[in-house]
Design a protein around this motif. Structure first.
Motif, PDB file in Angstrom:
ATOM      1  N   ARG A   1       0.364  -0.967   0.152  1.00 18.81           N
ATOM      2  CA  ARG A   1      -0.215  -0.645   0.093  1.00 18.81           C
ATOM      3  C   ARG A   1       0.844   1.496   0.568  1.00 18.81           C
ATOM      4  N   ASP A   2       2.238   1.501   0.150  1.00 18.73           N
ATOM      5  CA  ASP A   2       2.986   2.405   0.181  1.00 18.73           C
ATOM      6  C   ASP A   2       3.534   2.123  -1.362  1.00 18.73           C
ATOM      7  N   PHE A   3       2.878   1.873  -2.102  1.00 14.21           N
ATOM      8  CA  PHE A   3       3.494   1.322  -3.919  1.00 14.21           C
ATOM      9  C   PHE A   3       4.805   0.792  -4.256  1.00 14.21           C
ATOM     10  N   VAL A   4       5.814   0.281  -2.480  1.00 12.24           N
ATOM     11  CA  VAL A   4       6.501  -0.758  -3.204  1.00 12.24           C
ATOM     12  C   VAL A   4       6.561  -1.786  -3.595  1.00 12.24           C
TER      13      VAL A   4
ATOM     14  N   ALA B   1      -7.445   3.055  -1.592  1.00 17.26           N
ATOM     15  CA  ALA B   1      -7.446   2.509  -0.431  1.00 17.26           C
ATOM     16  C   ALA B   1      -8.803   2.213   0.064  1.00 17.26           C
ATOM     17  N   ARG B   2      -9.752   2.334  -0.578  1.00 19.73           N
ATOM     18  CA  ARG B   2     -11.220   2.773   0.175  1.00 19.73           C
ATOM     19  C   ARG B   2     -11.525   0.549  -0.292  1.00 19.73           C
ATOM     20  N   ALA B   3     -11.265   1.107  -1.544  1.00 21.08           N
ATOM     21  CA  ALA B   3     -12.057   0.496  -2.624  1.00 21.08           C
ATOM     22  C   ALA B   3     -12.706  -0.788  -2.139  1.00 21.08           C
ATOM     23  N   GLN B   4     -13.908  -1.601  -2.034  1.00 15.66           N
ATOM     24  CA  GLN B   4     -14.482  -3.332  -2.540  1.00 15.66           C
ATOM     25  C   GLN B   4     -13.843  -3.456  -3.114  1.00 15.66           C
ATOM     26  N   SER B   5     -14.128  -3.488  -4.372  1.00 14.93           N
ATOM     27  CA  SER B   5     -13.816  -4.265  -5.877  1.00 14.93           C
ATOM     28  C   SER B   5     -13.092  -3.682  -6.688  1.00 14.93           C
TER      29      SER B   5
ATOM     30  N   GLY C   1     -11.185  -5.904   6.067  1.00 14.38           N
ATOM     31  CA  GLY C   1     -11.306  -4.635   5.867  1.00 14.38           C
ATOM     32  C   GLY C   1     -10.451  -3.590   5.259  1.00 14.38           C
ATOM     33  N   VAL C   2      -8.823  -4.260   5.652  1.00 18.72           N
ATOM     34  CA  VAL C   2      -8.047  -3.062   5.561  1.00 18.72           C
ATOM     35  C   VAL C   2      -7.292  -3.669   4.318  1.00 18.72           C
ATOM     36  N   VAL C   3      -6.820  -2.658   3.548  1.00 17.40           N
ATOM     37  CA  VAL C   3      -6.807  -3.312   2.245  1.00 17.40           C
ATOM     38  C   VAL C   3      -4.849  -2.759   3.057  1.00 17.40           C
ATOM     39  N   HIS C   4      -4.203  -3.714   1.723  1.00 19.94           N
ATOM     40  CA  HIS C   4      -2.802  -4.159   2.234  1.00 19.94           C
ATOM     41  C   HIS C   4      -2.141  -3.701   1.322  1.00 19.94           C
ATOM     42  N   GLY C   5      -2.650  -3.838   0.203  1.00 22.79           N
ATOM     43  CA  GLY C   5      -1.458  -3.516  -1.676  1.00 22.79           C
ATOM     44  C   GLY C   5      -2.878  -3.310  -2.382  1.00 22.79           C
ATOM     45  N   TYR C   6      -2.302  -3.794  -3.542  1.00 26.13           N
ATOM     46  CA  TYR C   6      -2.540  -3.361  -4.721  1.00 26.13           C
ATOM     47  C   TYR C   6      -2.051  -4.679  -5.749  1.00 26.13           C
ATOM     48  N   VAL C   7      -3.193  -5.000  -7.426  1.00 27.76           N
ATOM     49  CA  VAL C   7      -2.425  -5.335  -8.302  1.00 27.76           C
ATOM     50  C   VAL C   7      -3.364  -4.910  -9.021  1.00 27.76           C
ATOM     51  N   TRP C   8      -2.045  -4.661 -10.052  1.00 29.98           N
ATOM     52  CA  TRP C   8      -2.368  -3.405 -11.418  1.00 29.98           C
ATOM     53  C   TRP C   8      -2.775  -4.449 -12.220  1.00 29.98           C
TER      54      TRP C   8
END
Length: 407
Positions: free
Chosen positions: A25-28, A72-76, A101-108
């Motif tokens: 979530r810090d874009f690392v 950071a708030r998205a559910q979908s 309920g907590v965001v830990h990262g992102y798949v792009w």
């Protein structure tokens, strides 16, 4: 866990037929799926993705652009348009990686022709997307577990470094048990200052990471524990401590790599942070002393740009002594007039003169001034301080005070 993340990202790439990247979530960058051949690179890359893969993180501008869409708030899953001004030449599909309920990262994923028909309006209606989100949830569970484990180790490390003396031995014993064989091997200790606390920018707390360092741990191969420690200076900012596994006590490269990556975090002083490396140790017995060394090196890097942004204890010269002095202890009354903002040029002249061992020719060349100008300035320094620069003790006092003023 590195292999687990890579395997799961490859699963998402296979399910959607497009290369994916995983960032905390810090874009690392944590992992990225395989790309096509050289002929396909233009189709699957843009400057933002190239930077993410090559430098393992995105810029603050890119982060702000994506976070403005509420990731950071998205559910979908979200579809994000391109922004050439930010270097985002291709649109993105973002799969939020969440756990409880907590965001830990992102798949792009790049929103190209292959994914153009992917319907995000009805979550998971497409079986490919449903499979990808199920995999993203497994990634979230792994990241959350790593954050919790890292937080527990971090609490122990903080107690060893800055806790009350009565609890340090017990914390060191617990840390040794938790680390296993690595606790008796070669270790490096890193200080990163300043370090911003909390997760306020995400709008959600992370029970596994009270200092906001859990996600940072996910991207740090070789880091055994992270924690935020209060700066020992009055009203100083928090400092991040990183305990790094080394191959030998003479090879600090893994600690330096960890420091450089942590400095790229948005929590590390917004690009103005510095890091210090303690002399490597074997085992945990000397961690408090190593922490003093790491802090001194980080302060020296901030005071002397030529040393930083990552400085090693063995290379900071006089700052090894000066950093150990209480705040303001080296601000001798005779030197204080010279430290006034109006006399900044005189102070710099005096410091360069002393750095050049009192050699007028070297000093004038370094400052780009005539010798007569140098002599005039040095005479003004003597008038302001009352010190005789022909005397060794006067030079030593002035040199120490000028260096200490940077700290």
């Amino acid at each position: 866990m590195r292999g687990d993340y890579q395997h799961l990202v490859d699963e998402i790439s296979a399910a959607l037929g497009a290369p994916a990247t995983l960032e905390d979530r810090d874009f690392v960058l944590i992992a990225f799926g395989a790309h096509g051949g050289d002929d396909d690179l233009d189709a699957v890359m843009d400057p933002v993705r190239a930077r993410s893969i090559l430098q393992r993180r995105s810029t603050a501008a890119v982060r702000a652009w994506f976070e403005a869409f509420g990731i950071a708030r998205a559910q979908s899953p979200l579809r994000i348009p391109p922004d050439p001004a930010a270097g985002v030449f291709k649109g993105r599909i973002c799969l939020p990686v969440r756990h409880r309920g907590v965001v830990h990262g992102y798949v792009w994923l790049l929103d190209d022709e292959q994914l153009a028909g992917l319907d995000l309006s009805v979550p998971y209606a497409d079986p490919r997307l449903a499979q990808a989100m199920e995999t993203a949830a497994r990634i979230g569970e792994l990241l959350a577990a790593e954050a919790r484990a890292g937080a527990e180790l971090g609490e122990l490390l903080r107690e060893v470094l800055a806790g009350r003396p009565a609890g340090r031995d017990a914390a060191a014993t617990a840390l040794r048990e938790a680390m296993g064989q690595a606790a008796d091997g070669p270790l490096g200790l890193v200080a990163v200052a300043p370090w911003a606390l909390g997760d306020g920018e995400h709008g959600e707390g992370d029970p596994g990471s009270p200092d906001g360092v859990g996600s940072a741990l996910a991207g740090q191969s070789g880091v055994a524990a992270l924690c935020a420690v209060p700066d020992p200076l009055p009203e100083g900012p928090a400092v991040l401590a990183a305990l790094v596994r080394l191959r030998t006590t003479t090879a600090v490269a893994p600690a330096r790599t960890a420091a450089e990556r942590l400095l790229r975090s948005p929590r590390a002083g917004a690009g103005r942070g510095t890091a210090g490396l303690a002399a490597p140790r074997r085992g945990l017995a000397e961690l408090p002393e190593a922490w003093r060394e790491a802090l001194a090196a980080a302060r020296a890097a901030a005071a002397e740009p030529r040393l930083g942004p990552v400085a090693e204890w063995g290379n900071i010269g006089p700052y090894r002594v000066l950093a150990a002095l209480p705040a303001g202890a080296a601000a001798d009354t005779s030197v204080r007039p010279l430290l006034a903002p109006a006399h900044a040029e005189l102070a710099r002249t005096a410091e360069v003169f002393l750095d050049c061992a009192g050699q007028a020719g070297r000093t004038a060349a370094a400052l780009g001034i005539h010798r007569q100008t140098l002599y005039y300035r040095l005479a003004r320094v003597e008038q302001l301080t009352g010190l005789d620069l022909d005397e060794g003790e006067g030079r030593l006092l002035l040199h120490m005070a000028l260096k200490a003023a940077r700290l």
